[in-house]
Write a protein that holds these residues in place. Structure first.
Motif, short mmCIF file in Angstrom:
data_model
loop_
_atom_site.label_atom_id
_atom_site.label_comp_id
_atom_site.label_asym_id
_atom_site.label_seq_id
_atom_site.Cartn_x
_atom_site.Cartn_y
_atom_site.Cartn_z
N ILE A 71 0.81 -1.21 0.00
CA ILE A 71 0.00 0.00 0.00
C ILE A 71 0.85 1.27 0.00
O ILE A 71 0.32 2.38 0.02
N MET A 72 2.16 1.11 -0.06
CA MET A 72 3.07 2.26 -0.02
C MET A 72 3.24 2.86 -1.41
O MET A 72 3.15 2.17 -2.43
N VAL A 73 3.53 4.15 -1.44
CA VAL A 73 3.80 4.83 -2.70
C VAL A 73 5.12 4.34 -3.29
O VAL A 73 5.24 4.13 -4.50
N ALA A 74 6.11 4.14 -2.45
CA ALA A 74 7.40 3.62 -2.89
C ALA A 74 7.79 2.46 -1.97
O ALA A 74 7.55 2.51 -0.77
N ALA A 75 8.37 1.43 -2.55
CA ALA A 75 8.77 0.26 -1.77
C ALA A 75 10.27 0.31 -1.50
O ALA A 75 11.06 0.71 -2.36
N GLY A 76 10.65 -0.14 -0.29
CA GLY A 76 12.05 -0.14 0.09
C GLY A 76 12.57 -1.51 0.45
O GLY A 76 13.59 -1.62 1.12
N TYR A 77 11.90 -2.57 0.03
CA TYR A 77 12.36 -3.91 0.37
C TYR A 77 12.90 -4.61 -0.89
O TYR A 77 12.61 -4.21 -2.02
N GLY A 78 13.68 -5.64 -0.66
CA GLY A 78 14.17 -6.48 -1.76
C GLY A 78 14.83 -5.68 -2.87
O GLY A 78 15.62 -4.78 -2.63
N ALA A 79 14.44 -6.01 -4.11
CA ALA A 79 15.02 -5.37 -5.28
C ALA A 79 14.65 -3.90 -5.40
O ALA A 79 15.29 -3.15 -6.14
N HIS A 80 13.66 -3.45 -4.66
CA HIS A 80 13.23 -2.04 -4.69
C HIS A 80 14.14 -1.14 -3.85
O HIS A 80 14.09 0.09 -3.99
N PHE A 81 14.94 -1.73 -2.98
CA PHE A 81 15.67 -0.93 -2.00
C PHE A 81 16.61 0.10 -2.63
O PHE A 81 16.64 1.25 -2.20
N ASP A 82 17.39 -0.29 -3.59
CA ASP A 82 18.43 0.61 -4.11
C ASP A 82 17.83 1.90 -4.67
O ASP A 82 18.33 3.00 -4.38
N GLY A 83 16.78 1.81 -5.45
CA GLY A 83 16.13 3.00 -5.98
C GLY A 83 15.50 3.84 -4.90
O GLY A 83 15.57 5.08 -4.92
N TRP A 84 14.90 3.16 -3.92
CA TRP A 84 14.29 3.86 -2.78
C TRP A 84 15.35 4.63 -1.99
O TRP A 84 15.16 5.78 -1.63
N TRP A 85 16.48 3.99 -1.75
CA TRP A 85 17.58 4.59 -1.00
C TRP A 85 18.14 5.82 -1.74
O TRP A 85 18.32 6.88 -1.16
N ARG A 86 18.38 5.66 -3.05
CA ARG A 86 18.90 6.78 -3.85
C ARG A 86 17.92 7.95 -3.84
O ARG A 86 18.33 9.11 -3.73
N SER A 87 16.64 7.66 -3.93
CA SER A 87 15.62 8.72 -3.91
C SER A 87 15.63 9.47 -2.59
O SER A 87 15.53 10.70 -2.55
N ALA A 88 15.78 8.73 -1.49
CA ALA A 88 15.82 9.37 -0.17
C ALA A 88 17.04 10.28 -0.04
O ALA A 88 16.94 11.42 0.43
#
Length: 195
Positions: free
Chosen positions: A39-56
């Motif tokens: 239900i999140m706008v952006a995911a930070g787990y698994g394969a999604h983490f790197d993009g989420w981290w860079r965005s933060a």
């Protein structure tokens, strides 16, 4: 309003601003409970983490977000993340969000301890309004926000799109500087009950 990027700490948690040194611990903390991310706008787990981290990190560089790793002081473990974002100094407002805790850190002192630190940091820095948004289909999150004493300001229809592509209605809550003394007292009482 100037929000310093600084660690925040009370007797339950230490909020540590994101740095490269924390990346591995944050990745490990978030890599769980995939259904909660849906239900999140952006995911930070698994394969999604790197993009989420860079965005933060990019948002931190731009001054629109401060992202913190949440370290539980009872055992020193990173158990999640939270942020002040949508930082608008001209309007003296920001939002609390991008919050995720590991399942074992939910329901105890971690969330109210984090909210006490984040709200205190914002209001001590000159904020007049702090918003807290959540998915309209997440009654548990809404109940936790109401328990803080935040104002329920309604639902923003078709407000965001989750990373899964669902068009999301957003429940909007806010704490105003006028509300802060009462909200602070409620949080302090809740935290005192944890001994």
């Amino acid at each position: 309003m100037v929000l310093p990027v600084t660690p925040l700490e009370n007797r339950f948690v230490r909020l540590e601003p994101f740095t490269a040194a924390l990346q591995g611990e944050v990745r490990a903390a978030l890599d769980c409970d995939a259904p909660s991310w849906d239900i999140m706008v952006a995911a930070g787990y698994g394969a999604h983490f790197d993009g989420w981290w860079r965005s933060a990190l990019k948002a931190m560089e731009q001054g629109t977000r401060i992202a913190w790793a949440v370290r539980r002081l009872s055992d020193g473990a990173i158990v999640g993340t939270t942020s002040l974002y949508e930082i608008k100094p001209d309007y003296r407002r920001c939002e609390i969000g991008s919050t995720f805790y590991r399942p074992e850190a939910r329901g105890g002192p971690v969330n109210p301890a984090c909210k006490r630190l984040l709200l205190g940091h914002a209001f001590d820095s000159g904020a007049v309004r702090v918003e807290i948004l959540t998915d309209a289909i997440n009654p548990g999150s809404q109940a936790a926000i109401r328990k803080l004493g935040a104002r329920d300001e309604g639902v923003l229809c078709k407000h965001k799109i989750t990373f899964r592509g669902r068009i999301r209605d957003t429940a909007l809550f806010a704490v105003l500087d006028d509300d802060w003394p009462e909200v602070r007292a409620r949080l302090d009482a809740r935290l005192a009950a944890f001994g």
